[in-house]
Design an enzyme around this catalytic site. Structure first.
Site, mmCIF file in Angstrom:
data_model
loop_
_atom_site.group_PDB
_atom_site.id
_atom_site.type_symbol
_atom_site.label_atom_id
_atom_site.label_comp_id
_atom_site.label_asym_id
_atom_site.label_seq_id
_atom_site.Cartn_x
_atom_site.Cartn_y
_atom_site.Cartn_z
ATOM 1 N N HIS A 290 88.193 -2.742 -145.785
ATOM 2 C CA HIS A 290 89.113 -3.311 -146.778
ATOM 3 C C HIS A 290 89.195 -2.499 -148.062
ATOM 4 O O HIS A 290 90.248 -2.418 -148.678
ATOM 5 C CB HIS A 290 88.768 -4.778 -147.076
ATOM 6 C CG HIS A 290 87.452 -4.983 -147.752
ATOM 7 N ND1 HIS A 290 86.274 -5.096 -147.057
ATOM 8 C CD2 HIS A 290 87.123 -5.093 -149.064
ATOM 9 C CE1 HIS A 290 85.276 -5.278 -147.916
ATOM 10 N NE2 HIS A 290 85.760 -5.266 -149.136
ATOM 11 N N ASP A 291 88.096 -1.865 -148.472
ATOM 12 C CA ASP A 291 88.102 -1.127 -149.737
ATOM 13 C C ASP A 291 88.120 0.378 -149.558
ATOM 14 O O ASP A 291 87.738 1.110 -150.477
ATOM 15 C CB ASP A 291 86.872 -1.518 -150.569
ATOM 16 C CG ASP A 291 87.132 -2.750 -151.402
ATOM 17 O OD1 ASP A 291 88.305 -2.976 -151.761
ATOM 18 O OD2 ASP A 291 86.168 -3.473 -151.695
ATOM 19 N N LYS B 23 89.178 2.750 -152.228
ATOM 20 C CA LYS B 23 88.342 3.063 -153.396
ATOM 21 C C LYS B 23 87.836 4.509 -153.392
ATOM 22 O O LYS B 23 87.419 5.011 -154.439
ATOM 23 C CB LYS B 23 87.148 2.103 -153.465
ATOM 24 C CG LYS B 23 87.492 0.715 -154.002
ATOM 25 C CD LYS B 23 86.232 -0.127 -154.139
ATOM 26 C CE LYS B 23 86.538 -1.502 -154.707
ATOM 27 N NZ LYS B 23 85.331 -2.372 -154.691
ATOM 28 N N HIS C 122 94.100 -7.639 -148.967
ATOM 29 C CA HIS C 122 92.917 -8.433 -149.291
ATOM 30 C C HIS C 122 92.867 -8.900 -150.740
ATOM 31 O O HIS C 122 92.031 -9.728 -151.099
ATOM 32 C CB HIS C 122 91.611 -7.705 -148.894
ATOM 33 C CG HIS C 122 91.224 -6.539 -149.755
ATOM 34 N ND1 HIS C 122 91.848 -5.308 -149.688
ATOM 35 C CD2 HIS C 122 90.256 -6.404 -150.699
ATOM 36 C CE1 HIS C 122 91.277 -4.476 -150.548
ATOM 37 N NE2 HIS C 122 90.312 -5.116 -151.179
ATOM 38 N N HIS C 123 93.757 -8.389 -151.603
ATOM 39 C CA HIS C 123 93.814 -8.895 -152.985
ATOM 40 C C HIS C 123 95.080 -9.681 -153.287
ATOM 41 O O HIS C 123 95.361 -9.993 -154.445
ATOM 42 C CB HIS C 123 93.653 -7.740 -153.989
ATOM 43 C CG HIS C 123 92.248 -7.206 -154.041
ATOM 44 N ND1 HIS C 123 91.171 -7.964 -154.437
ATOM 45 C CD2 HIS C 123 91.749 -5.982 -153.707
ATOM 46 C CE1 HIS C 123 90.058 -7.229 -154.365
ATOM 47 N NE2 HIS C 123 90.386 -6.021 -153.908
ATOM 48 N N ASP D 66 85.460 -11.431 -149.033
ATOM 49 C CA ASP D 66 85.171 -10.396 -150.028
ATOM 50 C C ASP D 66 84.746 -11.010 -151.363
ATOM 51 O O ASP D 66 83.753 -10.593 -151.966
ATOM 52 C CB ASP D 66 86.425 -9.526 -150.206
ATOM 53 C CG ASP D 66 86.181 -8.351 -151.138
ATOM 54 O OD1 ASP D 66 85.040 -7.832 -151.168
ATOM 55 O OD2 ASP D 66 87.138 -7.946 -151.824
HETATM 56 P P1 C2E Z 1 84.447 -6.332 -156.242
HETATM 57 O O1 C2E Z 1 83.469 -6.188 -157.343
HETATM 58 O O2 C2E Z 1 83.905 -6.248 -154.859
HETATM 59 O O3 C2E Z 1 85.174 -7.698 -156.372
HETATM 60 C C1 C2E Z 1 86.054 -8.180 -155.401
HETATM 61 C C2 C2E Z 1 86.788 -9.369 -155.897
HETATM 62 O O4 C2E Z 1 85.864 -10.432 -156.178
HETATM 63 C C3 C2E Z 1 87.518 -9.141 -157.215
HETATM 64 O O5 C2E Z 1 88.767 -8.535 -156.990
HETATM 65 C C4 C2E Z 1 87.632 -10.572 -157.732
HETATM 66 O O6 C2E Z 1 88.661 -11.254 -157.060
HETATM 67 C C5 C2E Z 1 86.314 -11.185 -157.293
HETATM 68 N N1 C2E Z 1 85.339 -11.025 -158.398
HETATM 69 C C6 C2E Z 1 84.337 -10.143 -158.486
HETATM 70 N N2 C2E Z 1 83.649 -10.320 -159.648
HETATM 71 C C7 C2E Z 1 84.239 -11.334 -160.282
HETATM 72 C C8 C2E Z 1 83.993 -11.988 -161.538
HETATM 73 O O7 C2E Z 1 83.073 -11.649 -162.280
HETATM 74 N N3 C2E Z 1 84.813 -13.023 -161.866
HETATM 75 C C9 C2E Z 1 85.834 -13.420 -161.056
HETATM 76 N N4 C2E Z 1 86.603 -14.453 -161.450
HETATM 77 N N5 C2E Z 1 86.106 -12.813 -159.896
HETATM 78 C C10 C2E Z 1 85.318 -11.778 -159.497
HETATM 79 P P2 C2E Z 1 89.457 -7.728 -158.171
HETATM 80 O O8 C2E Z 1 89.311 -8.447 -159.460
HETATM 81 O O9 C2E Z 1 90.833 -7.414 -157.718
HETATM 82 O O10 C2E Z 1 88.624 -6.409 -158.290
HETATM 83 C C11 C2E Z 1 88.650 -5.413 -157.283
HETATM 84 C C12 C2E Z 1 87.565 -4.435 -157.514
HETATM 85 O O11 C2E Z 1 87.779 -3.777 -158.765
HETATM 86 C C13 C2E Z 1 86.170 -5.044 -157.632
HETATM 87 O O12 C2E Z 1 85.594 -5.234 -156.371
HETATM 88 C C14 C2E Z 1 85.449 -3.974 -158.425
HETATM 89 O O13 C2E Z 1 85.080 -2.879 -157.621
HETATM 90 C C15 C2E Z 1 86.509 -3.496 -159.370
HETATM 91 N N6 C2E Z 1 86.466 -4.206 -160.684
HETATM 92 C C16 C2E Z 1 87.158 -5.304 -161.046
HETATM 93 N N7 C2E Z 1 86.941 -5.604 -162.329
HETATM 94 C C17 C2E Z 1 86.065 -4.673 -162.813
HETATM 95 C C18 C2E Z 1 85.464 -4.429 -164.105
HETATM 96 O O14 C2E Z 1 85.675 -5.136 -165.094
HETATM 97 N N8 C2E Z 1 84.629 -3.343 -164.191
HETATM 98 C C19 C2E Z 1 84.361 -2.532 -163.132
HETATM 99 N N9 C2E Z 1 83.530 -1.519 -163.308
HETATM 100 N N10 C2E Z 1 84.919 -2.754 -161.896
HETATM 101 C C20 C2E Z 1 85.759 -3.794 -161.751
HETATM 102 C C1 SIN Z 2 83.281 -2.580 -151.155
HETATM 103 O O1 SIN Z 2 83.570 -3.166 -150.128
HETATM 104 O O2 SIN Z 2 82.811 -1.442 -151.088
HETATM 105 C C2 SIN Z 2 83.474 -3.058 -152.552
HETATM 106 C C3 SIN Z 2 83.760 -4.383 -153.052
HETATM 107 C C4 SIN Z 2 85.053 -5.103 -152.839
HETATM 108 O O3 SIN Z 2 84.991 -5.760 -151.869
HETATM 109 O O4 SIN Z 2 86.086 -5.152 -153.546
HETATM 110 FE FE FE Z 3 84.721 -5.407 -150.921
HETATM 111 FE FE FE Z 4 89.221 -4.484 -152.901
#
Ligand code: C2E
Ligand code: SIN
Ligand code: FE
Ligand code: FE
Ligand code: SIN
Ligand code: SIN
Length: 370
Positions: free
Chosen positions: A228-229, A232, A283-284, A312
């Site tokens: 899915h990612d 990245k 997935h988003h 996810d």
């Molecule tokens: P991820 O960290 O694997 O998070 C996947 C999804 O989980 C996020 O999609 C969001 O829907 C949910 N999620 C994760 N952490 C939180 C949180 O603290 N609060 C809430 N409400 N939801 C959360 P999203 O937002 O589309 O982000 C996609 C990816 O972008 C994330 O995957 C991460 O790799 C990155 N990302 C998002 N926001 C940040 C950030 O502020 N800083 C950094 N360094 N990376 C970020």
């Molecule tokens: C990952 O699968 O490597 C990262 C996290 C995400 O699911 O957005």
């Molecule tokens: Fe993921």
């Molecule tokens: Fe993603």
């Protein structure tokens, strides 16, 4: 009694079974169809196709649909003897043969009288199994030279069929590995710990089955969701691994990972990569239409995308990230209730809660180190 099949009748039978086999997907069922073919061609009461196990210590077979596989030691009985000596064997009174192992008869109550066994080889001349015929039908009840020739014909065809089934299986296994590895590469770049893609795969399958998808579709999703990612890999480190919250510009860069992933694999016609491209793309997306990249809503989002979204996010929230600490369960469950019919498909959200014990089991089994 098909005692007197002539050559063209034999050919007709072979063609009939070729058609059957080419529409048979599973390895095990191929064994059954091949055995049926052997029986029809050799006028035997029973036929069994034995396959050498990967560790070369056992022979196994599938004798009927839905039944467990049968395994014997590779040296056991007349079949084992044919395999280890690489010789064809024809015996018309097995109970007078020292090699015969009467255990199988004892278990089944079946009385074996006559038997033919022909070893099967691959192109490298390695033994891959044996074709066995038991008890000649008809008045004579003994196998003759012509029966042996027909069993050899069946076994040559069976060997080729099994080899190509094995190759297909190997290619499919390789594809799954490539897909999984690519997913893991995406993951390692974003410094996420090892088991994230494994857990997301397991969660996705649980939800798929609960939703009512077939075992085959659920397995396909499980194999595809680790990708899915994958997009990245194309996101710069400065954004991907930023140790804090994104600003708007960084957020916009990150949001491109869904479309990027889709573009990387969408050209493939393979079912597995097609499924992976859907998951990467969708997935988003969110049920209420506020997600990205296309702002799809409701059932316009592919079921694979809706399922992976839940898998996810559940996993992301429960894990440490460079930009946040893991949440405790209560906070996670509150978010899921809150986001029911907003971020997430309401039906899937309900199924998530109904199957919570299974999710927690997976999370426990594939814990991150430290
Ligand atoms: P991820 O960290 O694997 O998070 C996947 C999804 O989980 C996020 O999609 C969001 O829907 C949910 N999620 C994760 N952490 C939180 C949180 O603290 N609060 C809430 N409400 N939801 C959360 P999203 O937002 O589309 O982000 C996609 C990816 O972008 C994330 O995957 C991460 O790799 C990155 N990302 C998002 N926001 C940040 C950030 O502020 N800083 C950094 N360094 N990376 C970020
Ligand atoms: C990952 O699968 O490597 C990262 C996290 C995400 O699911 O957005
Ligand atoms: Fe993921
Ligand atoms: Fe993603
Ligand atoms: C084996 O090859 O070891 C038997 C496993 C199987 O394909 O079912
Ligand atoms: C044997 O080959 O002697 C035993 C196995 C069987 O009867 O199928």
């Amino acid at each position: 009694m098909n005692n007197s099949l002539n050559a063209s009748e034999v050919m007709a039978l072979i063609f009939k079974y070729i058609t059957k086999i080419s529409s048979t997907r599973s390895h095990k069922n191929v064994l059954i169809v091949l055995a049926d073919m052997g029986r029809a061609i050799t006028s035997a009461d029973r036929c069994t196709v034995w396959v050498v196990s990967d560790d070369k210590k056992r022979l196994w077979t599938q004798v009927a649909h839905g039944m467990d596989a049968i395994e014997i030691d590779i040296n056991s009985g007349i079949v084992g003897s044919a395999v280890s000596s690489r010789e064809r064997i024809m015996i018309n009174d097995v109970y007078h043969d020292y090699r015969f192992n009467p255990e199988v008869d004892k278990k089944t109550g079946y009385r074996t009288k006559s038997m033919m066994v022909v070893p099967m080889y691959n192109k490298d001349d390695e033994i891959i199994g044996a074709f066995q015929a038991i008890n000649r039908l008809g008045d004579e009840e003994v196998f003759d030279k012509r029966d042996m020739e027909r069993l050899m014909l069946s076994s040559t065809y069976a060997a080729e069929t099994l080899e190509s089934a094995r190759l297909v299986r190997e290619i499919e296994d390789t594809q799954k590995e490539v897909v999984f590895t690519m997913g893991a590469i995406g993951e390692s770049r974003s410094k996420e710990t090892g088991n994230h893609v494994k857990r997301v795969a397991e969660y996705s399958k649980i939800l798929a089955l609960a939703y009512g998808l077939s075992e085959e579709q659920a397995q396909l999703l499980k194999d595809a969701s680790p990708m899915h990612d994958i997009g990245k890999v194309a996101i710069p480190d400065s954004v991907l691994n930023k140790p804090g919250r994104f600003d708007a510009e960084e957020r916009a860069v990150m949001d491109t990972h869904a479309k990027l992933g889709y573009d990387m694999i969408r050209h493939s016609d393979r079912p597995l990569l097609k499924a992976a491209s859907i998951v990467a793309y969708e997935h988003h997306e969110k049920w209420d239409g506020s997600g990205y990249p296309r702002k799809l809503s409701g059932e316009d989002i592919h079921i694979f995308g809706r399922i992976t979204a839940i898998a996810d996010v559940f996993d992301a929230l429960g894990s440490d990230r460079v930009y946040k600490k893991a949440w405790d369960d209560e906070k996670i469950f509150n978010l899921f209730e809150e986001e029911r019919a907003k971020h997430f498909d309401p039906k899937l959200t309900d199924l998530f809660f109904e199957n919570l014990d299974k999710f927690l089991e997976v999370r426990n089994e594939f814990k991150d180190e430290f």
